[in-house]
Structure formats: C-alpha cells, structure tokens
Design a protein around this motif. Sequence first.
Motif, PDB file in Angstrom:
ATOM      1  N   LEU A 111      -2.988  16.154  -7.745  1.00 19.12           N
ATOM      2  CA  LEU A 111      -3.950  15.044  -8.890  1.00 19.12           C
ATOM      3  C   LEU A 111      -4.344  16.001 -10.348  1.00 19.12           C
ATOM      4  O   LEU A 111      -4.071  15.322 -11.124  1.00 19.12           O
ATOM      5  N   GLU A 112      -3.386  17.224 -10.180  1.00 23.00           N
ATOM      6  CA  GLU A 112      -3.767  18.060 -11.285  1.00 23.00           C
ATOM      7  C   GLU A 112      -2.862  17.939 -11.685  1.00 23.00           C
ATOM      8  O   GLU A 112      -3.121  17.627 -13.510  1.00 23.00           O
ATOM      9  N   HIS A 113      -1.506  17.503 -11.613  1.00 18.00           N
ATOM     10  CA  HIS A 113      -0.303  17.529 -12.135  1.00 18.00           C
ATOM     11  C   HIS A 113      -0.898  15.741 -13.244  1.00 18.00           C
ATOM     12  O   HIS A 113      -0.083  16.040 -14.441  1.00 18.00           O
ATOM     13  N   VAL A 114      -0.670  15.394 -12.370  1.00 18.61           N
ATOM     14  CA  VAL A 114      -0.927  13.765 -12.656  1.00 18.61           C
ATOM     15  C   VAL A 114      -2.224  13.659 -13.932  1.00 18.61           C
ATOM     16  O   VAL A 114      -1.317  12.900 -15.459  1.00 18.61           O
ATOM     17  N   GLN A 115      -3.135  14.542 -13.681  1.00 24.69           N
ATOM     18  CA  GLN A 115      -3.952  14.761 -15.047  1.00 24.69           C
ATOM     19  C   GLN A 115      -3.636  15.580 -16.214  1.00 24.69           C
ATOM     20  O   GLN A 115      -3.981  15.015 -17.669  1.00 24.69           O
ATOM     21  N   VAL A 130       3.820  10.203   3.604  1.00 21.81           N
ATOM     22  CA  VAL A 130       2.585  10.713   2.760  1.00 21.81           C
ATOM     23  C   VAL A 130       2.464   9.357   3.043  1.00 21.81           C
ATOM     24  O   VAL A 130       1.372   8.193   2.593  1.00 21.81           O
ATOM     25  N   ASN A 131       3.557   7.988   3.181  1.00 17.99           N
ATOM     26  CA  ASN A 131       3.335   7.009   2.899  1.00 17.99           C
ATOM     27  C   ASN A 131       2.473   6.381   4.450  1.00 17.99           C
ATOM     28  O   ASN A 131       1.274   5.892   4.718  1.00 17.99           O
ATOM     29  N   GLY A 132       2.218   7.149   5.107  1.00 19.70           N
ATOM     30  CA  GLY A 132       1.883   6.949   6.967  1.00 19.70           C
ATOM     31  C   GLY A 132       0.525   7.646   6.714  1.00 19.70           C
ATOM     32  O   GLY A 132      -0.588   6.851   7.455  1.00 19.70           O
ATOM     33  N   ILE A 133       0.590   9.024   6.031  1.00 20.12           N
ATOM     34  CA  ILE A 133      -0.842   9.114   5.306  1.00 20.12           C
ATOM     35  C   ILE A 133      -1.997   7.831   4.784  1.00 20.12           C
ATOM     36  O   ILE A 133      -3.337   7.869   5.082  1.00 20.12           O
ATOM     37  N   LEU A 134      -0.583   7.442   3.699  1.00 21.91           N
ATOM     38  CA  LEU A 134      -1.670   6.316   3.334  1.00 21.91           C
ATOM     39  C   LEU A 134      -2.592   4.839   4.211  1.00 21.91           C
ATOM     40  O   LEU A 134      -3.217   4.324   3.729  1.00 21.91           O
ATOM     41  N   TRP A 135      -0.989   5.023   4.914  1.00 24.71           N
ATOM     42  CA  TRP A 135      -1.341   4.183   5.683  1.00 24.71           C
ATOM     43  C   TRP A 135      -2.854   4.719   6.493  1.00 24.71           C
ATOM     44  O   TRP A 135      -3.608   3.327   7.139  1.00 24.71           O
ATOM     45  N   LYS A 136      -3.285   5.345   7.016  1.00 26.21           N
ATOM     46  CA  LYS A 136      -3.918   5.734   7.620  1.00 26.21           C
ATOM     47  C   LYS A 136      -5.379   5.540   6.970  1.00 26.21           C
ATOM     48  O   LYS A 136      -6.114   5.136   6.971  1.00 26.21           O
ATOM     49  N   LEU A 137      -5.506   5.721   5.809  1.00 27.59           N
ATOM     50  CA  LEU A 137      -6.634   6.385   4.845  1.00 27.59           C
ATOM     51  C   LEU A 137      -7.379   4.852   4.622  1.00 27.59           C
ATOM     52  O   LEU A 137      -8.268   4.313   4.609  1.00 27.59           O
ATOM     53  N   ARG A 138      -6.440   4.385   4.446  1.00 27.85           N
ATOM     54  CA  ARG A 138      -6.253   2.647   3.725  1.00 27.85           C
ATOM     55  C   ARG A 138      -6.993   1.983   4.906  1.00 27.85           C
ATOM     56  O   ARG A 138      -6.954   0.546   4.818  1.00 27.85           O
ATOM     57  N   THR A 139      -6.167   2.257   6.730  1.00 25.99           N
ATOM     58  CA  THR A 139      -7.017   1.267   7.393  1.00 25.99           C
ATOM     59  C   THR A 139      -7.898   1.905   7.902  1.00 25.99           C
ATOM     60  O   THR A 139      -8.915   1.037   8.988  1.00 25.99           O
ATOM     61  N   SER A 145      -8.179   9.273  -4.266  1.00 24.66           N
ATOM     62  CA  SER A 145      -7.947   9.505  -6.231  1.00 24.66           C
ATOM     63  C   SER A 145      -6.517   9.934  -6.723  1.00 24.66           C
ATOM     64  O   SER A 145      -6.580   9.315  -8.437  1.00 24.66           O
ATOM     65  N   LEU A 146      -5.838  10.217  -6.448  1.00 23.37           N
ATOM     66  CA  LEU A 146      -4.530  10.705  -6.782  1.00 23.37           C
ATOM     67  C   LEU A 146      -3.921   8.863  -6.747  1.00 23.37           C
ATOM     68  O   LEU A 146      -3.386   8.667  -8.168  1.00 23.37           O
ATOM     69  N   MET A 147      -3.908   7.975  -5.869  1.00 21.97           N
ATOM     70  CA  MET A 147      -3.153   7.020  -5.966  1.00 21.97           C
ATOM     71  C   MET A 147      -3.901   6.304  -7.379  1.00 21.97           C
ATOM     72  O   MET A 147      -3.173   5.226  -7.918  1.00 21.97           O
ATOM     73  N   ILE A 148      -4.796   6.201  -7.639  1.00 24.52           N
ATOM     74  CA  ILE A 148      -5.747   5.531  -8.676  1.00 24.52           C
ATOM     75  C   ILE A 148      -5.364   5.825 -10.154  1.00 24.52           C
ATOM     76  O   ILE A 148      -4.867   4.672 -10.930  1.00 24.52           O
ATOM     77  N   TRP A 149      -4.887   7.670  -9.614  1.00 27.19           N
ATOM     78  CA  TRP A 149      -4.366   7.569 -11.562  1.00 27.19           C
ATOM     79  C   TRP A 149      -3.242   7.137 -11.483  1.00 27.19           C
ATOM     80  O   TRP A 149      -2.439   6.542 -12.311  1.00 27.19           O
ATOM     81  N   LEU A 150      -2.204   7.433 -10.353  1.00 29.82           N
ATOM     82  CA  LEU A 150      -0.765   6.425 -10.489  1.00 29.82           C
ATOM     83  C   LEU A 150       0.220   4.907 -10.894  1.00 29.82           C
ATOM     84  O   LEU A 150      -0.157   4.888 -10.917  1.00 29.82           O
ATOM     85  N   GLY A 185       0.307  -1.697  -0.076  1.00 29.90           N
ATOM     86  CA  GLY A 185       0.437  -0.146   0.165  1.00 29.90           C
ATOM     87  C   GLY A 185       0.857   1.135  -0.155  1.00 29.90           C
ATOM     88  O   GLY A 185       0.558   2.161  -0.154  1.00 29.90           O
ATOM     89  N   GLU A 186       2.421   1.073   0.396  1.00 29.41           N
ATOM     90  CA  GLU A 186       3.098   2.551   0.302  1.00 29.41           C
ATOM     91  C   GLU A 186       3.340   2.890  -0.936  1.00 29.41           C
ATOM     92  O   GLU A 186       3.172   2.118  -2.219  1.00 29.41           O
ATOM     93  N   LEU A 187       4.164   4.381  -1.594  1.00 32.29           N
ATOM     94  CA  LEU A 187       4.237   4.585  -3.030  1.00 32.29           C
ATOM     95  C   LEU A 187       5.733   3.333  -3.492  1.00 32.29           C
ATOM     96  O   LEU A 187       6.355   2.902  -2.896  1.00 32.29           O
ATOM     97  N   THR A 188       5.175   3.756  -4.700  1.00 32.58           N
ATOM     98  CA  THR A 188       6.144   2.750  -5.625  1.00 32.58           C
ATOM     99  C   THR A 188       7.497   3.936  -6.348  1.00 32.58           C
ATOM    100  O   THR A 188       7.188   4.827  -5.582  1.00 32.58           O
ATOM    101  N   ASP A 189       7.856   3.682  -6.264  1.00 30.63           N
ATOM    102  CA  ASP A 189       9.377   4.447  -6.922  1.00 30.63           C
ATOM    103  C   ASP A 189       8.784   4.849  -7.588  1.00 30.63           C
ATOM    104  O   ASP A 189       9.631   6.764  -7.821  1.00 30.63           O
ATOM    105  N   GLN A 190       8.361   3.875  -8.846  1.00 30.62           N
ATOM    106  CA  GLN A 190       7.884   5.224  -9.851  1.00 30.62           C
ATOM    107  C   GLN A 190       6.905   6.258  -9.830  1.00 30.62           C
ATOM    108  O   GLN A 190       6.343   7.468  -9.907  1.00 30.62           O
TER     109      GLN A 190
END
Length: 285
Positions: A78-82, A35-44, A277-282, A4-9
Amino acid sequence: MRRGELTDQAWSRIEPLLPAGTRRGRPWRDHRLIVNGILWKLRTGAPWRDLPERYGPWQSVYDRFRRWQADGTWARLLEHVQVRDDAVGAVEWTVSVDSTVVRAHQHAAGAAKKGAAPAAAAAREALGRSRGGLSTKVHLACDERGRPLSVVLTPGQSGDAPRFDEVMAGVRCRTRSGRVRTRPDRVLADRAYDSRAIRGHLRRRGITATIPQAADRVRNRLAKGSRGGRPPAFDPNAYKQRNTVERSINRLKQWRGLATRYDKTAHSYMAALTIASLMIWLATK
C-alpha cells in the motif's frame, strides 16, 4: 481472469514487491493465484475452508495472508502505491475524516484471551458489546479522491473525537525523495470532531480545519455575547467535499468480508482493510 481478481496492470505494479524464495525447501505456490484467492475470500465473506479449489489448498492461502500480515508485506504494498501516485502528483492532500461501525459476527469473538480479563481482551481485539451485539468501529482518513490514507480500529462504542490524533498520525505518505509527508493542506470533518483540542492540534500544525460547529457550542458562544469571541473560520464550499470519506467507506463495505467482521483478531481484520485499500488505490485512475 475472473470477476474481482487482479488485472494485469494491477499485478504488474505489485509483483516486483512480493517476497521471493522458498519455504522449508518447497517453492512458493504462484503468488498471483494466492492473492486472487485472498481477494475472493474478502469479497464474499466466506469461511477460509470454503475457498474454491482453483486457488489451491485453503491452508496455503490463509498462511500467506497471515504471513504477509505479520511481516508487513500488505502495508508495504500500500505504501509503494501511495508513493508512486504522490510522485506523479496524483495524491490530493485535502483529507476527510470519519468513522463507521461494523457489526461483528459471533465467530469473531473466539480469539484467545491469553490470561487477560474478557473485557480487556475484547478491547485489545477492537470488539465492543452493546444491545445490538458485538461491533468494531473503523476510523478512516482518505484523500480527495476517496482513497484511504489511515485506518484505526476501536471497539464499536468508542467516540470519534478521542481517536482523531491517532488517525492523523497514520497519514504518512513517503515521497519519492524519501521524505515522509504527514501534514495535509486541509482536514474536513463533521460536527463530531468539533472540539477545541482538535482545532488547536490542526492550528499548531498549520493545517486548515473545515469543521462545522456543534449546535450546543454555538448556543454557548452566543449566550456569552461579546465574551464568546468570534466563531471559527468555516468554508462551506470546501465542506461539500467531505462526502468523499463516506463514499470511501461505502467502497470498503462493498467487500462483504469487511462489511461484517468475521476475523477473530484485530490484526487480521486490519490486514483485510489494508488489502481492500490497496485494491482501491490500484483501481483509481
């Protein structure tokens, strides 16, 4: 890298856009760790205070989450990725629209009222109350690959059609040339969005509407005979793609911190939706 953490890419795409510098003379704690800590919190869906020690003090992680929500960092990422995906032709401009109700935990009702009446304060924080308890409705527009383009929050009892214009106004993707694209080629929606106002809005903007007629409107038109006019154009083959928005909702609700709302304020819950949403785009190839 843990599950669930950020990949290198993914990290390489967002790292250059994160704020740099120091805060009150102290260096920032490693952004990727935060950021990985935030993702852990939202994922769990766990409380901030239960954040594992490997991510550092929970106060630092929470502070970064709120700070970047307030200054628009999450929205800019999110805008940058889009923009990047649209520049290479990876954004599909057939947009599907729908909504989902999210049950709100009792802890979500503790936001400060600031002098407002309880009902007004609840509406401001996108909380509605029914026999089932507190809830929030998430109105979503996504592209043909199920990636969120626009999100709007309302109290759970709100209808879908009255929020359609607001959802469509959020579909804004800045192209690499600097032009902001706001007009999809086609909009797919279910019968809840079958209204003259919505069809007229799309017609004026030159957007093809693929919306089936509600049963009562069909009966009323047939009852009028020749005075009822012709039925609106409908492409059943194109409508088969409408389930992409339902799949997008399912992907968002895989995050336990989003499937049940624990955030007291609408701003925090919207920030969580933006990060997911950002993670879905990535993650989309």
